[in-house]
Motif scaffolding. Structure first.
Motif, mmCIF file in Angstrom:
data_model
loop_
_atom_site.group_PDB
_atom_site.id
_atom_site.type_symbol
_atom_site.label_atom_id
_atom_site.label_comp_id
_atom_site.label_asym_id
_atom_site.label_seq_id
_atom_site.Cartn_x
_atom_site.Cartn_y
_atom_site.Cartn_z
ATOM 1 N N GLU A 9 0.837 -1.206 0.000
ATOM 2 C CA GLU A 9 0.000 0.000 0.000
ATOM 3 C C GLU A 9 0.869 1.253 0.000
ATOM 4 O O GLU A 9 0.588 2.223 -0.716
ATOM 5 C CB GLU A 9 -0.912 -0.007 1.216
ATOM 6 C CG GLU A 9 -2.017 -1.039 1.165
ATOM 7 C CD GLU A 9 -2.764 -1.155 2.479
ATOM 8 O OE1 GLU A 9 -3.984 -1.429 2.448
ATOM 9 O OE2 GLU A 9 -2.141 -0.980 3.552
ATOM 10 N N ALA A 10 1.930 1.239 0.818
ATOM 11 C CA ALA A 10 2.810 2.405 0.900
ATOM 12 C C ALA A 10 3.551 2.637 -0.418
ATOM 13 O O ALA A 10 3.705 3.779 -0.876
ATOM 14 C CB ALA A 10 3.806 2.214 2.044
ATOM 15 N N ILE A 11 3.996 1.561 -1.035
ATOM 16 C CA ILE A 11 4.682 1.679 -2.329
ATOM 17 C C ILE A 11 3.731 2.215 -3.390
ATOM 18 O O ILE A 11 4.101 3.083 -4.193
ATOM 19 C CB ILE A 11 5.265 0.316 -2.740
ATOM 20 C CG1 ILE A 11 6.461 -0.035 -1.851
ATOM 21 C CG2 ILE A 11 5.663 0.309 -4.213
ATOM 22 C CD1 ILE A 11 6.968 -1.455 -2.015
ATOM 23 N N ARG A 12 2.514 1.718 -3.405
ATOM 24 C CA ARG A 12 1.531 2.190 -4.387
ATOM 25 C C ARG A 12 1.317 3.699 -4.249
ATOM 26 O O ARG A 12 1.188 4.411 -5.253
ATOM 27 C CB ARG A 12 0.215 1.432 -4.208
ATOM 28 C CG ARG A 12 -0.862 1.827 -5.211
ATOM 29 C CD ARG A 12 -2.142 1.033 -4.998
ATOM 30 N NE ARG A 12 -3.230 1.589 -5.794
ATOM 31 C CZ ARG A 12 -3.463 1.263 -7.069
ATOM 32 N NH1 ARG A 12 -2.699 0.376 -7.677
ATOM 33 N NH2 ARG A 12 -4.459 1.822 -7.740
ATOM 34 N N GLU A 13 1.297 4.202 -3.030
ATOM 35 C CA GLU A 13 1.121 5.645 -2.817
ATOM 36 C C GLU A 13 2.285 6.428 -3.425
ATOM 37 O O GLU A 13 2.084 7.503 -4.002
ATOM 38 C CB GLU A 13 0.989 5.935 -1.325
ATOM 39 C CG GLU A 13 -0.334 5.475 -0.723
ATOM 40 C CD GLU A 13 -0.410 5.674 0.780
ATOM 41 O OE1 GLU A 13 0.572 6.206 1.365
ATOM 42 O OE2 GLU A 13 -1.439 5.310 1.378
ATOM 43 N N VAL A 14 3.504 5.908 -3.265
ATOM 44 C CA VAL A 14 4.658 6.568 -3.886
ATOM 45 C C VAL A 14 4.482 6.604 -5.403
ATOM 46 O O VAL A 14 4.667 7.640 -6.047
ATOM 47 C CB VAL A 14 5.967 5.840 -3.523
ATOM 48 C CG1 VAL A 14 7.145 6.419 -4.316
ATOM 49 C CG2 VAL A 14 6.254 5.941 -2.031
ATOM 50 N N LEU A 15 4.112 5.472 -5.979
ATOM 51 C CA LEU A 15 3.981 5.388 -7.432
ATOM 52 C C LEU A 15 2.918 6.341 -7.968
ATOM 53 O O LEU A 15 3.078 6.916 -9.058
ATOM 54 C CB LEU A 15 3.647 3.957 -7.843
ATOM 55 C CG LEU A 15 4.780 2.942 -7.654
ATOM 56 C CD1 LEU A 15 4.259 1.527 -7.798
ATOM 57 C CD2 LEU A 15 5.905 3.193 -8.646
ATOM 58 N N LEU A 16 1.850 6.544 -7.229
ATOM 59 C CA LEU A 16 0.757 7.394 -7.702
ATOM 60 C C LEU A 16 0.967 8.875 -7.404
ATOM 61 O O LEU A 16 0.191 9.709 -7.858
ATOM 62 C CB LEU A 16 -0.564 6.922 -7.089
ATOM 63 C CG LEU A 16 -1.050 5.548 -7.582
ATOM 64 C CD1 LEU A 16 -2.318 5.138 -6.842
ATOM 65 C CD2 LEU A 16 -1.293 5.564 -9.091
ATOM 66 N N THR A 17 2.011 9.210 -6.654
ATOM 67 C CA THR A 17 2.304 10.614 -6.353
ATOM 68 C C THR A 17 2.845 11.289 -7.606
ATOM 69 O O THR A 17 3.760 10.786 -8.258
ATOM 70 C CB THR A 17 3.331 10.710 -5.208
ATOM 71 O OG1 THR A 17 2.781 10.098 -4.040
ATOM 72 C CG2 THR A 17 3.675 12.158 -4.904
ATOM 73 N N CYS A 18 2.287 12.438 -7.928
ATOM 74 C CA CYS A 18 2.632 13.119 -9.185
ATOM 75 C C CYS A 18 3.751 14.138 -9.028
ATOM 76 O O CYS A 18 4.690 14.153 -9.837
ATOM 77 C CB CYS A 18 1.393 13.817 -9.752
ATOM 78 S SG CYS A 18 0.070 12.686 -10.237
ATOM 79 N N GLU A 19 3.655 15.001 -8.044
ATOM 80 C CA GLU A 19 4.602 16.100 -7.940
ATOM 81 C C GLU A 19 5.974 15.598 -7.495
ATOM 82 O O GLU A 19 6.077 14.832 -6.533
ATOM 83 C CB GLU A 19 4.090 17.166 -6.976
ATOM 84 C CG GLU A 19 2.933 17.962 -7.534
ATOM 85 C CD GLU A 19 3.246 18.559 -8.908
ATOM 86 O OE1 GLU A 19 4.310 19.208 -9.038
ATOM 87 O OE2 GLU A 19 2.459 18.362 -9.842
ATOM 88 N N PRO A 20 7.040 16.009 -8.171
ATOM 89 C CA PRO A 20 8.370 15.468 -7.880
ATOM 90 C C PRO A 20 8.799 15.598 -6.425
ATOM 91 O O PRO A 20 9.287 14.627 -5.836
ATOM 92 C CB PRO A 20 9.282 16.279 -8.809
ATOM 93 C CG PRO A 20 8.403 16.615 -9.969
ATOM 94 C CD PRO A 20 7.052 16.869 -9.370
#
Length: 263
Positions: free
Chosen positions: A6-17
């Motif tokens: 779940e935590a990794i998925r949140e990183v992947l879906l984050t847009c702003e650098p």
């Protein structure tokens, strides 16, 4: 307790650098502290989040950036490298989240550590761009860097063969010349950043090679011939010399892998 997937998925879906960098580092810290459950209970997204800028262009529409001798050329080079490192954050986190359940826990340890390195590399390059009066997103960037993840999403050995053992290994071949060029131009700040990235890239290629060989042993497959078959199938470019044989060898990637495919 949140799962590591779940935590990794949140990183992947984050847009702003900047948000992606901050979140990536936080996930790695949480994993190391035992604050995330070693559970792979959500799917990874097909495509990661991307910011509005830079504009992503196909390779044949990318402007030529020269060799980085002028300040404008160095900005273009640093921007291209920053984009590679930004995508590399997602490649490392996707590796851990998509394939972590198939490997020992150390696989997740390694690929999250790679993701933390890539986040740091991106932050260093973006800071250098800002010092030169630019920033990530100011120029167009290559649209195809995620393609290698897309075509290998079903096979961890294919992903390991192509991403660390081809794409990142190519960085070992070209980075020393880029460092030397920056030094000749009097840009020691850029040279030091690229030196740091180069050192980390040797470790990353080594991690990829080690886990590829682990997977081949588990499946009772010959490593070099299977790697060559996967590269032929999933890598659309060519393996072109000159190769930095000593750095590749330090990473465990010997010429017996790539020599037969060199053009």
């Amino acid at each position: 307790m949140q799962s590591v997937a779940e935590a990794i998925r949140e990183v992947l879906l984050t847009c702003e650098p900047r948000d992606k960098v901050v979140r990536a580092r936080a996930v790695v810290r949480a994993w190391r502290r035992g604050e995330l459950k070693a559970r792979f209970d959500v799917d990874m997204p097909d495509e990661p989040g991307r910011p509005d800028k830079p504009e992503l262009l196909p390779p044949n529409r990318m402007p030529r950036r020269g060799k980085g001798g002028s300040e404008r050329g160095r900005i273009a080079l640093l921007h291209a490298l920053a984009h590679i490192e930004f995508v590399a954050i997602d490649l490392a986190f996707d590796m851990a989240g998509r394939f972590g359940a198939r490997f020992p826990r150390a696989f997740v340890d390694d690929w999250l550590s790679v993701g933390a390195d890539e986040a740091m590399h991106f932050a260093l390059l973006d800071r250098r761009l800002r010092a030169l009066g630019s920033a990530y997103g100011a120029l167009p960037a290559h649209a195809g860097l995620w393609e290698s993840a897309r075509v290998t999403a079903h096979d961890p050995l294919a992903r390991l063969a192509v991403v660390p053992m081809v794409l990142e290994a190519r960085g070992l071949d070209v980075t020393p010349t880029t460092v030397e060029r920056a030094r000749r131009a009097g840009d020691e700040a850029t040279a030091r950043i690229l030196d740091r990235i180069y050192t980390d890239e040797i470790r990353h290629v080594g991690i990829g090679t080690r886990w590829f060989e682990h997977g081949c042993r588990e499946d009772r497959i010959a490593c070099e011939t299977h790697w060559q078959a996967l590269v032929r199938e999933y890598f659309t470019g060519v393996l072109k010399p000159p190769f930095n044989d000593s750095a590749r060898r330090s990473a465990g990637l010997t010429r017996s892998y790539y020599g037969p495919l060199a053009k």
